[in-house]
Design a protein around this motif. Sequence first.
Motif, PDB file in Angstrom:
ATOM      1  N   PRO A 118     117.484 -50.133 -51.499  1.00 19.31           N
ATOM      2  CA  PRO A 118     117.016 -49.302 -50.328  1.00 19.31           C
ATOM      3  C   PRO A 118     117.966 -48.257 -49.929  1.00 19.31           C
ATOM      4  O   PRO A 118     119.375 -48.554 -50.072  1.00 19.31           O
ATOM      5  N   HIS A 119     117.303 -47.001 -49.485  1.00 21.74           N
ATOM      6  CA  HIS A 119     118.341 -46.189 -49.129  1.00 21.74           C
ATOM      7  C   HIS A 119     119.246 -46.299 -47.885  1.00 21.74           C
ATOM      8  O   HIS A 119     120.503 -45.755 -48.003  1.00 21.74           O
ATOM      9  N   PHE A 120     118.932 -47.144 -47.262  1.00 23.16           N
ATOM     10  CA  PHE A 120     119.618 -47.350 -45.771  1.00 23.16           C
ATOM     11  C   PHE A 120     120.778 -48.472 -46.151  1.00 23.16           C
ATOM     12  O   PHE A 120     121.665 -48.336 -45.522  1.00 23.16           O
ATOM     13  N   GLU A 121     120.545 -49.135 -47.203  1.00 19.43           N
ATOM     14  CA  GLU A 121     121.837 -50.028 -47.710  1.00 19.43           C
ATOM     15  C   GLU A 121     122.644 -49.085 -48.561  1.00 19.43           C
ATOM     16  O   GLU A 121     123.910 -49.333 -48.284  1.00 19.43           O
ATOM     17  N   TRP A 122     122.215 -48.321 -49.669  1.00 20.90           N
ATOM     18  CA  TRP A 122     123.375 -47.428 -50.451  1.00 20.90           C
ATOM     19  C   TRP A 122     123.856 -46.451 -49.427  1.00 20.90           C
ATOM     20  O   TRP A 122     125.010 -46.163 -49.469  1.00 20.90           O
ATOM     21  N   ASN A 123     123.262 -45.875 -48.169  1.00 16.89           N
ATOM     22  CA  ASN A 123     123.965 -45.172 -47.614  1.00 16.89           C
ATOM     23  C   ASN A 123     124.537 -45.542 -46.190  1.00 16.89           C
ATOM     24  O   ASN A 123     124.941 -44.837 -45.041  1.00 16.89           O
ATOM     25  N   SER A 124     124.634 -46.875 -46.049  1.00 14.76           N
ATOM     26  CA  SER A 124     125.245 -47.490 -45.009  1.00 14.76           C
ATOM     27  C   SER A 124     126.883 -47.274 -44.740  1.00 14.76           C
ATOM     28  O   SER A 124     127.581 -46.930 -45.943  1.00 14.76           O
ATOM     29  N   MET A 125     127.495 -47.515 -43.784  1.00 18.22           N
ATOM     30  CA  MET A 125     128.997 -47.231 -43.307  1.00 18.22           C
ATOM     31  C   MET A 125     129.524 -48.567 -44.165  1.00 18.22           C
ATOM     32  O   MET A 125     130.783 -48.192 -44.648  1.00 18.22           O
ATOM     33  N   GLU A 126     128.848 -49.584 -44.497  1.00 23.06           N
ATOM     34  CA  GLU A 126     129.559 -50.478 -45.159  1.00 23.06           C
ATOM     35  C   GLU A 126     129.768 -50.207 -46.716  1.00 23.06           C
ATOM     36  O   GLU A 126     131.093 -50.804 -47.309  1.00 23.06           O
ATOM     37  N   LEU A 127     129.104 -49.101 -47.143  1.00 26.00           N
ATOM     38  CA  LEU A 127     129.048 -48.879 -48.550  1.00 26.00           C
ATOM     39  C   LEU A 127     129.917 -47.282 -48.637  1.00 26.00           C
ATOM     40  O   LEU A 127     129.054 -46.408 -48.992  1.00 26.00           O
ATOM     41  N   SER A 128     131.083 -47.095 -48.030  1.00 26.30           N
ATOM     42  CA  SER A 128     131.484 -45.754 -47.902  1.00 26.30           C
ATOM     43  C   SER A 128     132.778 -45.592 -49.001  1.00 26.30           C
ATOM     44  O   SER A 128     133.365 -44.573 -48.927  1.00 26.30           O
ATOM     45  N   THR A 129     132.882 -46.485 -49.997  1.00 25.68           N
ATOM     46  CA  THR A 129     133.943 -46.506 -50.950  1.00 25.68           C
ATOM     47  C   THR A 129     133.364 -46.655 -52.427  1.00 25.68           C
ATOM     48  O   THR A 129     132.400 -47.219 -52.413  1.00 25.68           O
ATOM     49  N   GLN A 130     134.261 -46.149 -53.233  1.00 24.56           N
ATOM     50  CA  GLN A 130     133.580 -46.439 -54.665  1.00 24.56           C
ATOM     51  C   GLN A 130     133.422 -47.869 -55.133  1.00 24.56           C
ATOM     52  O   GLN A 130     132.639 -48.323 -55.727  1.00 24.56           O
ATOM     53  N   ASP A 131     134.497 -48.523 -54.734  1.00 25.73           N
ATOM     54  CA  ASP A 131     134.625 -49.983 -55.084  1.00 25.73           C
ATOM     55  C   ASP A 131     133.577 -50.731 -54.182  1.00 25.73           C
ATOM     56  O   ASP A 131     132.962 -51.646 -54.697  1.00 25.73           O
ATOM     57  N   ALA A 132     133.106 -50.620 -52.978  1.00 26.11           N
ATOM     58  CA  ALA A 132     132.020 -51.171 -52.313  1.00 26.11           C
ATOM     59  C   ALA A 132     130.750 -50.851 -53.035  1.00 26.11           C
ATOM     60  O   ALA A 132     129.919 -51.847 -53.269  1.00 26.11           O
ATOM     61  N   TRP A 133     130.310 -49.806 -53.598  1.00 21.98           N
ATOM     62  CA  TRP A 133     129.163 -49.381 -54.070  1.00 21.98           C
ATOM     63  C   TRP A 133     129.225 -50.112 -55.341  1.00 21.98           C
ATOM     64  O   TRP A 133     128.115 -50.487 -55.592  1.00 21.98           O
ATOM     65  N   LYS A 134     130.266 -50.224 -56.310  1.00 17.61           N
ATOM     66  CA  LYS A 134     130.412 -50.692 -57.354  1.00 17.61           C
ATOM     67  C   LYS A 134     130.045 -52.383 -57.113  1.00 17.61           C
ATOM     68  O   LYS A 134     129.237 -52.785 -57.806  1.00 17.61           O
ATOM     69  N   GLU A 135     130.620 -53.274 -56.289  1.00 15.14           N
ATOM     70  CA  GLU A 135     130.540 -54.341 -55.873  1.00 15.14           C
ATOM     71  C   GLU A 135     129.090 -54.692 -55.398  1.00 15.14           C
ATOM     72  O   GLU A 135     128.500 -55.752 -55.724  1.00 15.14           O
ATOM     73  N   TYR A 136     128.510 -53.968 -54.693  1.00  8.29           N
ATOM     74  CA  TYR A 136     127.190 -53.891 -54.062  1.00  8.29           C
ATOM     75  C   TYR A 136     126.233 -53.678 -55.397  1.00  8.29           C
ATOM     76  O   TYR A 136     125.270 -54.709 -55.450  1.00  8.29           O
ATOM     77  N   LEU A 137     126.137 -52.809 -56.381  1.00  7.09           N
ATOM     78  CA  LEU A 137     125.408 -52.980 -57.500  1.00  7.09           C
ATOM     79  C   LEU A 137     125.965 -54.307 -58.388  1.00  7.09           C
ATOM     80  O   LEU A 137     124.804 -54.965 -59.158  1.00  7.09           O
TER      81      LEU A 137
END
Length: 836
Positions: free
Chosen positions: A807-826
Amino acid sequence: MFRLRCVNSFTFLRRFLHGGPVNRDHVLEQLRVCSAEDEVFDVVGKNKTKLTVSHVSHAVEMLWQFQKEKPQILRTVELVRSHPQFLTLRVLAENKIAVMEDFMLADILYSILRLNIDPHDSLVQQLISEAWLRLDRFPMSSLSKFAICLSDQGLQHSPLMGNIANIVAQRLSSIDDIRILTTLMISISSLLSPRLRDALIDRADHLLDTMDASNYNSPRRVVQFLRNIKHSNRPLLEKCNKVLLCNIPSLDAENISIIMGLYQSLQFNDCDFRLAVKQRLIELLDTSTDAFSFTKLFVALAPMATEEIRERLENTALLVADELSAHQALAVCEALEEIKSRNLKLLNRVASVIQRNLDVYRPVEVARITQTLFFLHYQNPELFNKLRNTLVNFLQRSFLPYEVIMLARVLSMLPSPRLYDIMISRANAVVSQCSLNDLNTLSFAIAKWVRSDPSYRHNTPSKYVRLLQNLNRCGQERLRTADRLDLVLEELKYMSGEWFEEMLVEETMATLQRMIDQINWTNMTELALFLTKINHLCPPLMDRIASVAIKDIDKLHYTATYATLLPFSTLNYDTPQADELYDVCIRHVTPRLSSFDPHLLVLMAYSLAVADCFPEVIIKEIFSIDFLGRLDSQLETIPDGLNLRTRQRLMELNRAVCLQCPEFQVPWFHERHCRKLQKKRYVVVSPAQQQIHKMLSEVLGGINRVQVAVVTPYFYTVEFECVLDKHLQSLPYSDTNTLQMSDRGKVLWTMSPEENIRDEIPPGAQRVAVDFLDSKTFCKNTHHIKGEALMRKRHLEILGYRVVQIPHFEWNSMELSTQDAWKEYLKKKIFKELSP
């Protein structure tokens, strides 16, 4: 004395027995044998001193009848009106008003107005005054004729028309002539209470059953009445349509054009009518050669004609272009815009006629001209300057709110910052009187003014801010003070755009919930369509719609079931009464499937499929050879946008049935169609999707382990695909079968889409589809996912995918504001959620 009386009686008896003249009216006899206007005027000139009120009435009526029988182009009203003996008739009529019988009063007034006598003429004014005094004793035939005369003069809202409406209400049960009733209905349509409206509809419905089936004017007037009151009574419309359909062989282009315009206003579609009309109009091509009849033919036929017929119509239009009147040129111009014509030679000729006649158009017509030429991308600076100046002049003089807003909106298409102060001043003057729809229209105009104002580059000028604040205040106040749901829904029907969504949508929903008890079977479909359009999930309102539909399903027209179910499937709302709602709606439409317009049945079946509902009888009906043949025929007559939408929904329904209901044995017959569309595809992805692609490559161990824009069987496009083995390790794709993305977000095809054959995967491995869900996938007011996204997920799973949704609201959230956070999310999404 007695002897004298005997002689006179004998003389009378002898004349009677021998056919001699007994009180014969020689003047009336001479008038009755006249066959042309000149003969009438000759009789009037020779008998001026003998003319009675009956002679005057008969002569004036004959003059109009002679004109009425001629084609529009051959009428000579101006010559009749300027004839010296016509002045004689007018003077005599004015002198004899007091001794006229009631029916003569109405007849003379009707005829002289049809002969274009100025409504402010003393004769017209005195006739109206005398008629007002006698109104209560008028027979209904004269009352209907008098009502037409008032309407012709723009007196639909006058106290006098109110008196007529009151008389109609009192005598309604005694009206047995459908012609009289329908003319009265149209005349008083703007003054009706809901009770009188319903009584008139019931009476018209009854009289339609007793009338001569060859009388097409009465059902046409009923349709016009429904258009006037904005009331789409489907049973009555279908009854009128049935009569009109039988009379198509005798309809001319003018009547067809009128009826189709009325149907369009009421959003009433009938496949059989459109097919029959199309055939009739093609038959009239060779005989509609004068400007008047050809214009009507062009407007009605061009939007549903084949390319060959359209070319023929445009060629004929070129031949008659110089003969077009001002209003005929406007009609042709609008038809050219509707069919998106690029015939510059024809457009130049039509625009030339418009430019010559610019001073005869009313404000709304100049606005229509400007908008039409703008949408046609017509290049003529001189004409547009004249249009702008004309619009500004109208705007400065106008005091009608809807007119001011309309002019301001159209002027916003022609940027001219030096005029903005005038437009803002006029808008401020009327904004407090505007409907919600007018306020919304003004918001679009303000947005354009702001963007084209040079000072906007630095900040938004205060003049716009003040106007917007005024707009917000008026809109919210109008909603807070509203107390009738039907009126609110009427104003909300065409609401859309950023201003509404940001400033009014919450107040609108609060107002609708405040009026929840007013929701009934007559207005719930409008509410359902509104909720679907604004993409707003409101459980209390939708639960109310469901309960009303279940309770009053027998009162609901079968075609209204589509609109009723639409928000539930589109917004993916599972009401507590969902099973019962779908069940009663399906049972309601099943016996009437053959009566549905083909395109509407396709749209309804697709809506049911989105809700994971596949009634076998409906599916079998749609995919029968006969139905598909009817659908093909209808698609040739409907607007291009609806045509494309219906074809797309049929393909998606075909796909859904093949995937979810193989037991129905419906073949997949859209392969060639989908391949053709696939060749034309140009895939551009958003920055967020580019970012996900990059991150996925890093998470999965390389660019060759992610495939982009993968076309599946049945032609879904998966944004990102990867393959995981049984140990959840990503597997690489072969170089020849990998699609990549350029820096600008364009998909780079290393092969043609039809060659995108899926590789076999090892035992235990699984395909993973990674879908980025943008804001359109969710309801506007919540993170609730919509029905089409869920249907897509179901289908991909049937095709063997494990589906990961981002969902766009998860990907663009403040929690995912770094490269590492995005990778961990995926990693969490792909590996943890997919692990057994």
